[in-house]
Design an enzyme around this catalytic site. Structure first.
Site, mmCIF file in Angstrom:
data_model
loop_
_atom_site.group_PDB
_atom_site.id
_atom_site.type_symbol
_atom_site.label_atom_id
_atom_site.label_comp_id
_atom_site.label_asym_id
_atom_site.label_seq_id
_atom_site.Cartn_x
_atom_site.Cartn_y
_atom_site.Cartn_z
ATOM 1 N N LYS A 39 0.825 -1.196 0.000
ATOM 2 C CA LYS A 39 0.000 0.000 0.000
ATOM 3 C C LYS A 39 0.865 1.254 0.000
ATOM 4 O O LYS A 39 2.029 1.218 0.427
ATOM 5 C CB LYS A 39 -0.881 0.024 1.259
ATOM 6 C CG LYS A 39 -1.942 -1.043 1.324
ATOM 7 C CD LYS A 39 -2.701 -0.931 2.635
ATOM 8 C CE LYS A 39 -3.801 -1.992 2.740
ATOM 9 N NZ LYS A 39 -4.891 -1.764 1.771
ATOM 10 N N ARG A 94 -10.393 -11.487 1.477
ATOM 11 C CA ARG A 94 -11.199 -12.561 0.886
ATOM 12 C C ARG A 94 -10.490 -13.913 0.990
ATOM 13 O O ARG A 94 -11.141 -14.954 0.987
ATOM 14 C CB ARG A 94 -11.540 -12.220 -0.567
ATOM 15 C CG ARG A 94 -10.366 -12.168 -1.514
ATOM 16 C CD ARG A 94 -10.690 -11.434 -2.804
ATOM 17 N NE ARG A 94 -10.820 -10.000 -2.571
ATOM 18 C CZ ARG A 94 -11.124 -9.116 -3.527
ATOM 19 N NH1 ARG A 94 -11.356 -9.537 -4.768
ATOM 20 N NH2 ARG A 94 -11.212 -7.836 -3.250
#
Length: 504
Positions: free
Chosen positions: A284, A358
């Protein structure tokens, strides 16, 4: 931890010497200041001088003839949402006044007798109902929340509020309403505590261990924490892949609530527990990365909800799963292009290591379907930035395979002051989830929030399932209503209310 909440009791009589507050309602031609002035035995001009209004959450302090201070707070036309804002605003105003007194070394200031400096009484209107009392209690309990790690002494806080019921009111019924609402507030506050805890302390072992310790004190609630060896032995490839880059290994928390002699559906709640998210190799940007300490907010909501469901003794079977890992960068981190085998054997082609939520949820969903015999599945996660773009920072995204379950979630949120917006599971994108080198793709093309939900659906075994994406409302950058900046605890109350809807 957990943060202490203000005590709230319903009483019959107004008490002399205790700081008091009165609501200001909309009148026919402006705020009804006369009704608010009467309990304090002051002239309307005093309220006008301090700028009192009926705007929801507008709080003003009044100098009283007897000395000390009174409070007036706007509640508009008196809808529950207005009472929630009013309670939160009062809690913040009292906290600010107590802080001011502490900073000036004046223990009493103009709050009245020192023994009552952390007390408040609020006069309820004649037509008050349970919904308004619940909303007010929620605001009082959560509006003054704060989390700080500091060398300074614990600051003073509002400790007790007395709600003075009108003549003829059912004090016992209102008191029970307050008790249940404080439990809902406790679920939110604990979820906030866990989200706000710094990640140098909050690794997967600490996060799941704290939950297990808290569960040990609650009847009919048991907790099991599985370590990395157990995860490896049982094929939890998604959790192990995400946690593989960190020196602090992953965990799986299982909370089981089984009240005696209860039949009906078995609800399984699954919360994402990423205790810090660098993005892994797909790292990130540095700006804003510090906020990734809250990337376990879904897991925190599940933990807070299970504890409250058990304390409320709801007659429904509920299991909570929190797959927890730290998504870090190292030589052992998983890579884009890897193929990961989840619990149960389904394989995923990794496209972006920052889509780690996920990966861990897929393992937990597959485990729940295989081992727990659920009737319904609900997962909650700070999953996609796409939901922040679509719905902003105050509304959760709701995906569901079952219309009745979707309605239950939305209605549960309405009852406890949390907004959900149903999003489509577009079948036009279902084929995009299918993998070329593996069974499924981790990051298929298309609208990010929808394709993430479609990916998770592959692991639900065809059961009724709802996916709650709280990437927006899990964090706040400013105070509003009962929400404070930082981790918000969003979804914890909705999960409790959802479980309660199956117990009727």
């Amino acid at each position: 931890m957990p943060t202490s909440l203000v005590e709230v009791d319903v009483v019959r009589q107004w008490r002399d010497g205790v700081p008091g507050a009165v609501a200001v309602f909309d009148g026919e031609s402006g705020p009804d200041l006369a009704a608010a002035a009467e309990p304090f035995d002051v002239d309307i001009a005093v309220l006008q001088a301090v700028g009192a209004s009926s705007s929801a959450g507008d709080v003003r302090a009044l100098p009283l003839p007897s000395g000390g201070v009174g409070w007036v707070v706007g509640v508009g036309s008196g809808e529950p949402v207005k009472w929630r804002s009013a309670g939160a605003a009062l809690a913040r105003a009292l906290r600010a006044r107590l802080d001011q007194a502490a900073e000036s070394d004046d223990e009493v200031g103009d709050l009245g007798d020192a023994s009552d400096a952390d007390y408040l009484q609020i006069r309820l209107p004649d037509d008050v109902d349970g919904e308004a009392v619940s909303a007010l209690t929620l605001g009082l309990a959560l509006g003054g929340y704060r989390f700080r790690v500091t060398v300074k002494p614990t600051p003073p806080r509002l400790r007790k509020v007395l709600l003075v019921a009108p003549e003829g009111a059912d004090v016992a019924a209102l008191g029970e309403q307050v008790r249940r609402t404080r439990e809902l507030a406790a679920a939110t506050a604990l979820a906030r505590d866990l989200a706000n805890a710094p990640s140098n302390i909050k690794d997967p072992a600490w996060f799941t261990g704290v939950a297990a310790e808290l569960a040990a004190d609650v009847p009919d609630l048991t907790a099991v924490v599985r370590d990395e060896k157990w995860l490896a032995d049982n094929g939890f490839g998604g959790i192990l892949a995400v946690g593989g880059g960190s020196s602090r290994p992953p965990r799986l928390l299982e909370l089981t609530y089984r009240p005696k002699d209860v039949e009906g559906p078995h609800l399984v709640l699954i919360g994402k527990g990423i205790t810090f998210d660098t993005g892994g190799i797909s790292i990130k940007p540095a700006e804003g990365m510090h906020l990734m300490r809250t990337d376990m907010s879904g897991g925190a909501a599940v933990i807070g909800a299970l504890l409250t469901i058990a304390r409320l003794e709801l007659p429904v079977r509920v299991t909570g799963l929190v797959p927890s890992a730290e998504n870090h960068v190292s030589g052992s981190a998983y890579r884009p292009g890897d193929i990961v085998r989840h619990y149960g054997g389904t394989t995923t082609e990794v496209g972006n290591t920052d889509a780690e939520g996920r990966m861990v949820l897929a393992d937990a969903l597959a485990y729940a379907v295989d081992r727990l015999e659920p009737d319904l599945l609900v997962d909650v996660a700070t999953l996609t930035g796409a939901m922040k773009v679509a719905l902003g920072l105050r509304t959760g995204g709701l995906f569901a395979t079952d219309g009745e379950l979707a309605d239950r979630v939305r209605e549960a949120g309405q009852r406890v002051g949390e907004a959900w917006w149903r999003m489509p599971l577009l079948e036009d994108h279902a084929e995009d989830v299918k993998g070329r080198l593996a069974d499924v793709k981790q990051t298929p093309p298309g609208p990010g929030g929808i394709t993430a939900a479609l990916f998770l659906r592959e692991f639900t075994g065809g059961l009724p399932w709802a996916h709650l994406d709280i990437a927006g409302p899990a964090r706040a950058d400013k105070d509003y209503a009962e929400v404070v900046s930082g981790g918000t605890g969003f979804a914890a109350r909705s999960l409790v209310a959802l479980a309660a809807s199956f117990s009727n």
